[in-house]
Design a protein around this motif. Structure first.
Motif, PDB file in Angstrom:
ATOM      1  N   GLY A 573       0.789  -1.222   0.000  1.00 53.60           N
ATOM      2  CA  GLY A 573       0.000   0.000   0.000  1.00 53.60           C
ATOM      3  C   GLY A 573       0.826   1.279   0.000  1.00 53.60           C
ATOM      4  O   GLY A 573       0.493   2.248  -0.682  1.00 53.60           O
ATOM      5  N   TYR A 574       1.946   1.313   0.761  1.00 59.39           N
ATOM      6  CA  TYR A 574       2.782   2.512   0.817  1.00 59.39           C
ATOM      7  C   TYR A 574       3.348   2.838  -0.561  1.00 59.39           C
ATOM      8  O   TYR A 574       3.287   3.977  -1.029  1.00 59.39           O
ATOM      9  CB  TYR A 574       3.953   2.328   1.797  1.00 59.39           C
ATOM     10  N   LYS A 589      -4.450  11.862  -8.933  1.00 58.53           N
ATOM     11  CA  LYS A 589      -3.362  11.801  -7.960  1.00 58.53           C
ATOM     12  C   LYS A 589      -3.820  12.307  -6.587  1.00 58.53           C
ATOM     13  O   LYS A 589      -3.171  12.045  -5.575  1.00 58.53           O
ATOM     14  CB  LYS A 589      -2.155  12.612  -8.448  1.00 58.53           C
ATOM     15  N   TYR A 590      -4.962  13.021  -6.546  1.00 56.69           N
ATOM     16  CA  TYR A 590      -5.481  13.554  -5.286  1.00 56.69           C
ATOM     17  C   TYR A 590      -6.612  12.703  -4.713  1.00 56.69           C
ATOM     18  O   TYR A 590      -7.268  13.089  -3.750  1.00 56.69           O
ATOM     19  CB  TYR A 590      -5.983  14.982  -5.480  1.00 56.69           C
ATOM     20  N   THR A 591      -6.854  11.521  -5.312  1.00 59.40           N
ATOM     21  CA  THR A 591      -7.914  10.644  -4.824  1.00 59.40           C
ATOM     22  C   THR A 591      -7.687  10.308  -3.350  1.00 59.40           C
ATOM     23  O   THR A 591      -6.592   9.870  -2.969  1.00 59.40           O
ATOM     24  CB  THR A 591      -7.944   9.330  -5.637  1.00 59.40           C
ATOM     25  N   PRO A 592      -8.683  10.513  -2.476  1.00 56.62           N
ATOM     26  CA  PRO A 592      -8.513  10.175  -1.050  1.00 56.62           C
ATOM     27  C   PRO A 592      -8.193   8.699  -0.866  1.00 56.62           C
ATOM     28  O   PRO A 592      -8.836   7.837  -1.487  1.00 56.62           O
ATOM     29  CB  PRO A 592      -9.860  10.524  -0.430  1.00 56.62           C
ATOM     30  N   ILE A 593      -7.171   8.410  -0.047  1.00 56.91           N
ATOM     31  CA  ILE A 593      -6.751   7.028   0.186  1.00 56.91           C
ATOM     32  C   ILE A 593      -6.839   6.730   1.678  1.00 56.91           C
ATOM     33  O   ILE A 593      -6.278   7.450   2.508  1.00 56.91           O
ATOM     34  CB  ILE A 593      -5.317   6.777  -0.315  1.00 56.91           C
ATOM     35  N   ILE A 594      -7.586   5.661   2.000  1.00 60.27           N
ATOM     36  CA  ILE A 594      -7.711   5.192   3.380  1.00 60.27           C
ATOM     37  C   ILE A 594      -6.816   3.974   3.548  1.00 60.27           C
ATOM     38  O   ILE A 594      -6.967   2.985   2.823  1.00 60.27           O
ATOM     39  CB  ILE A 594      -9.167   4.823   3.726  1.00 60.27           C
ATOM     40  N   ASP A 603       4.750   4.873  14.665  1.00 55.33           N
ATOM     41  CA  ASP A 603       5.688   5.005  13.548  1.00 55.33           C
ATOM     42  C   ASP A 603       5.060   4.531  12.244  1.00 55.33           C
ATOM     43  O   ASP A 603       5.262   5.133  11.188  1.00 55.33           O
ATOM     44  CB  ASP A 603       6.965   4.196  13.820  1.00 55.33           C
ATOM     45  N   GLU A 604       4.293   3.437  12.328  1.00 53.80           N
ATOM     46  CA  GLU A 604       3.670   2.900  11.115  1.00 53.80           C
ATOM     47  C   GLU A 604       2.544   3.816  10.629  1.00 53.80           C
ATOM     48  O   GLU A 604       2.355   3.978   9.430  1.00 53.80           O
ATOM     49  CB  GLU A 604       3.133   1.501  11.402  1.00 53.80           C
ATOM     50  N   LYS A 605       1.829   4.402  11.571  1.00 51.00           N
ATOM     51  CA  LYS A 605       0.782   5.345  11.177  1.00 51.00           C
ATOM     52  C   LYS A 605       1.393   6.580  10.525  1.00 51.00           C
ATOM     53  O   LYS A 605       0.880   7.104   9.529  1.00 51.00           O
ATOM     54  CB  LYS A 605      -0.057   5.743  12.402  1.00 51.00           C
ATOM     55  N   MET A 609       1.019   8.200   6.559  1.00 50.37           N
ATOM     56  CA  MET A 609       0.780   9.603   6.205  1.00 50.37           C
ATOM     57  C   MET A 609       1.901  10.155   5.316  1.00 50.37           C
ATOM     58  O   MET A 609       1.655  10.887   4.368  1.00 50.37           O
ATOM     59  CB  MET A 609       0.654  10.446   7.483  1.00 50.37           C
ATOM     60  N   GLU A 610       3.149   9.766   5.642  1.00 52.40           N
ATOM     61  CA  GLU A 610       4.273  10.233   4.837  1.00 52.40           C
ATOM     62  C   GLU A 610       4.218   9.670   3.425  1.00 52.40           C
ATOM     63  O   GLU A 610       4.686  10.315   2.481  1.00 52.40           O
ATOM     64  CB  GLU A 610       5.587   9.827   5.517  1.00 52.40           C
ATOM     65  N   ALA A 611       3.650   8.482   3.270  1.00 58.11           N
ATOM     66  CA  ALA A 611       3.522   7.889   1.941  1.00 58.11           C
ATOM     67  C   ALA A 611       2.477   8.618   1.101  1.00 58.11           C
ATOM     68  O   ALA A 611       2.469   8.499  -0.123  1.00 58.11           O
ATOM     69  CB  ALA A 611       3.156   6.403   2.055  1.00 58.11           C
ATOM     70  N   GLY A 612       1.585   9.377   1.769  1.00 59.02           N
ATOM     71  CA  GLY A 612       0.574  10.134   1.036  1.00 59.02           C
ATOM     72  C   GLY A 612      -0.844   9.708   1.322  1.00 59.02           C
ATOM     73  O   GLY A 612      -1.795  10.222   0.711  1.00 59.02           O
ATOM     74  N   MET A 613      -1.031   8.770   2.241  1.00 56.24           N
ATOM     75  CA  MET A 613      -2.387   8.343   2.598  1.00 56.24           C
ATOM     76  C   MET A 613      -3.067   9.429   3.425  1.00 56.24           C
ATOM     77  O   MET A 613      -2.420  10.172   4.159  1.00 56.24           O
ATOM     78  CB  MET A 613      -2.339   7.022   3.360  1.00 56.24           C
ATOM     79  N   ASP A 614      -4.382   9.497   3.299  1.00 53.97           N
ATOM     80  CA  ASP A 614      -5.129  10.565   3.967  1.00 53.97           C
ATOM     81  C   ASP A 614      -5.661  10.152   5.330  1.00 53.97           C
ATOM     82  O   ASP A 614      -5.760  10.981   6.242  1.00 53.97           O
ATOM     83  CB  ASP A 614      -6.301  11.007   3.080  1.00 53.97           C
TER      84      ASP A 614
END
Length: 641
Positions: A573-574, A589-594, A603-605, A609-614
């Motif tokens: 996923g990342y 590219k701006y599609t919301p990702i859960i 750290d994993e959470k 977020m750093e990967a771009g998940m919302d």
């Protein structure tokens, strides 16, 4: 300087009185006697610096007295001034000076000459006394330096030659003292560090003293860690060099220990992350299927079985949470997540989830709520529920008959904040007095055979105490062995006055007709559950097995949001999220990702977020959690429902 002692020896009292009157001053103590024998005793006892001695005395004359004084080490340094009325012939002067006298005063005394001579001798006596004190101090310093464990040396500024050195050079660096004297200090410095050593000495121009760590060479050419303390005065460097080998070894051990601890922590966190994923993923399936079953037509017996399935899965989830939370708290990575919630709902849910266990043991399970308690508060609902479930579960576990009650009272209400006391009381086995001190420690249980008889990990109360303290609350208990226990804790919450009640039952969750979602999930059970929830809310769903397939589907279609599992074969996923955020050039590219993750470590959470998940949806989740996130997305996307 203290007063000096002046001794006057004369066989005639009137001569003593006259002489005292002439020489009396504030910086001397005058001691007098008419007896030469007593004069010897006084000189021995009183630390006399100057003696004015009459030459002509009965029994023992002045010459004999002075010879006796000069013959003893204790009195040999007394300055002698003879006072005489006899001829000034040379033979008498020579005799007096040969005994050790410094000068003569002749009777009748000339006041001016007498005062002048006495003054000069007093100044001489003071100087002599000061030199004596300094010599004694120097001798003491010499003993200290000679016996110091540090290397003490004096180095010439221009030549850098070692001019003075104590014997400790042999203990620290193995050199004989005579082998190093008159050698440059640089001969003790490794060649590749000479410039660094010179720079350290140059810095002394701006400092009165400098201390620095440095490696010096011993007589075998080996490096020895030292601490050099250097001062500079009168074109000389004064070194005090300590052996720091043991300190450096200790520091290195600490560094290695820290590195080992970090490595062990990383291994532990990796293990916990994997365990979290492996345990939470199937738990998500169990809890999800139980939720789906509740929405179908069931017989009463089947409903009871689904309820038992929910209780069992929640109990297992509680154990998993306890283990993971303990690790996060110990690592300092635990974060509270506050929300606006219905506290009545949390209290009632905690009781109802435990009611089946209580019924099995024929126990009364009661809930008493202070009517003053506001309905909505701000708190971390998961952690509050976790505390309550642990305490209620413990009470039921250790109670064979009688009751378990949860009593909630509002203690104070100041402004927007309330302080609430929660009490869980039971009529169980109680706690032995000698066990009370350790009851909140992790892995501790009330008795040695408790785990065999009642089961459990011994983590619950340890977690409860830490969770309460993390929220600045306090917790304690009282217990009577054989009669029961009462555990209580107090927390402060912000009361919510204006609150819009969300849907709390699955049947009340609104439809999202018109929305389209992409689900990237490789686990078939979780995939089935998520798709079922989404379709129940009238969402159109496409499904993929990994990140690569998700990217391919997004290129073909547009979606209102993507549900992306973290760990998937091929591309996780990342990586898939990073690709979408950086490689797509249009609005997709701006599609919301859960992120659908079994991760619970912060750290994993953060990594999600750093990967771009919302958003992060932690497994296992209930339908309301997913519905709430989709509702937020629909509002942001202005989707008409």
């Amino acid at each position: 300087m203290d007063k000096i002692n002046v001794l006057i020896v004369d066989d005639k009292e009137e001569n003593i009185i006259a002489l005292e009157a002439l020489i009396q001053r504030d910086d001397i103590n005058i001691i007098s006697t008419t007896s030469p024998n007593e004069a010897l005793k006084l000189a021995w006892d009183q630390n006399i610096c100057l003696a004015l001695v009459d030459v002509q005395m009965p029994n023992i004359d002045g010459f004999t007295l002075v010879e006796m004084l000069k013959s003893h080490p204790r009195t040999k340094d007394i300055l002698i001034l003879f006072v005489t009325a006899i001829s000034k012939e040379t033979k008498y002067a020579v005799k007096g000076l040969s005994t050790g006298a410094m000068d003569y005063l002749y009777k009748p005394l000339d006041p001016i000459i007498t005062m002048a001579k006495v003054d000069s001798f007093i100044r001489l006596a003071k100087a002599q006394l000061e030199i004596k004190h300094k010599n004694a101090a120097l001798e003491r310093y010499a003993v200290i330096i000679a016996n110091s464990v540090d290397i003490i040396c004096v180095v010439d500024e221009r030549t850098k030659l070692i001019e003075e050195l104590n014997p400790s050079i042999e203990k620290i660096l193995g050199f004989k003292k005579e082998d190093v004297l008159e050698r440059p200090i640089y001969s003790l410095v490794p060649k590749n560090r000479l410039e660094d050593f010179r720079e350290e000495l140059l810095k002394l121009d701006h400092e009165k003293e400098r201390t620095f760590e440095f490696q010096l060479l011993n007589n075998k050419g080996e490096l020895v860690w030292t601490e050099c303390r250097v001062t500079f005065s009168k074109k000389k460097y004064f070194f005090s060099i300590s052996n720091h080998t043991l300190q450096k070894q200790y520091e290195e051990q600490l560094i290695h220990s820290k590195e080992d601890a970090i490595q062990a922590r990383n291994v532990k966190e990796t293990f916990l992350a994997n365990m979290s994923h492996e345990l939470r993923t199937p738990l998500n399936g169990i809890i999800g299927i139980a939720n789906l079953l509740k929405q179908t037509e069931l017989e009463e017996a089947q409903k009871q079985m689904v309820k038992l399935l929910e209780v069992s899965s929640q109990s297992l989830l509680g154990v998993v949470n306890d283990i993971l939370d303990l690790s996060k708290i110990d690592a300092g990575k635990f974060v509270l997540s506050k929300k606006e919630v219905n506290i009545y709902h949390i209290l009632k849910s905690s009781i109802e989830l435990m009611r089946t266990k209580a019924n099995e043991k024929l126990l009364d399970l009661n809930l008493e709520i202070d009517p003053r308690l506001p309905k909505y508060i701000e708190t971390d609902p998961l952690r509050l529920n976790q505390i309550l479930m642990n305490l209620i579960s413990n009470a039921i576990k250790f109670t064979e008959k009688g009751y378990v009650s949860l009593r909630v009272n509002q203690l104070s209400h100041e402004g927007d904040y309330i302080t609430v006391k929660f009490e869980v009381k039971d009529t169980g086995i109680g706690i032995q007095p000698e066990r009370k001190a350790k009851i909140f420690e992790s892995y501790e249980q009330a008795d040695d055979d408790t785990s065999l008889k009642y089961g459990g990990t011994g983590l619950g109360l340890g977690i409860v105490k830490k969770l309460v303290e993390l929220q600045n609350g306090k917790i304690d208990f009282n217990s009577e062995y054989g009669k029961g226990s009462n555990f209580w804790f107090e927390l402060t919450f912000r009361a919510i006055n204006n609150y819009s009640t969300p849907a709390e039952n699955i049947e009340e969750l609104t439809s999202f007709a018109g929305m389209r979602a992409l689900v990237a999930e490789d686990n078939q059970i979780n995939q089935f559950i998520v798709v079922k929830f989404l379709k129940n809310w009238n969402i159109e769903v496409d499904v993929t097995q990994n990140g690569q397939e998700a990217i391919a589907m997004l290129k073909k279609h547009s979606y209102d949001f993507i549900l992306m599992d973290t760990y998937m074969p091929g591309m996780g996923g990342y990586e898939a999220t990073k690709h979408i955020r950086t490689e797509f050039n249009d609005d997709k590219k701006y599609t919301p990702i859960i992120s659908m993750s079994a991760a619970v470590l912060e750290d994993e959470k953060n990594a999600a977020m750093e990967a771009g998940m919302d958003y992060v949806l932690t497994k296992p989740f209930i339908p309301q959690d997913l519905h709430r996130l989709i509702h937020v997305i629909s509002l942001k996307n202005n989707v008409k429902l």
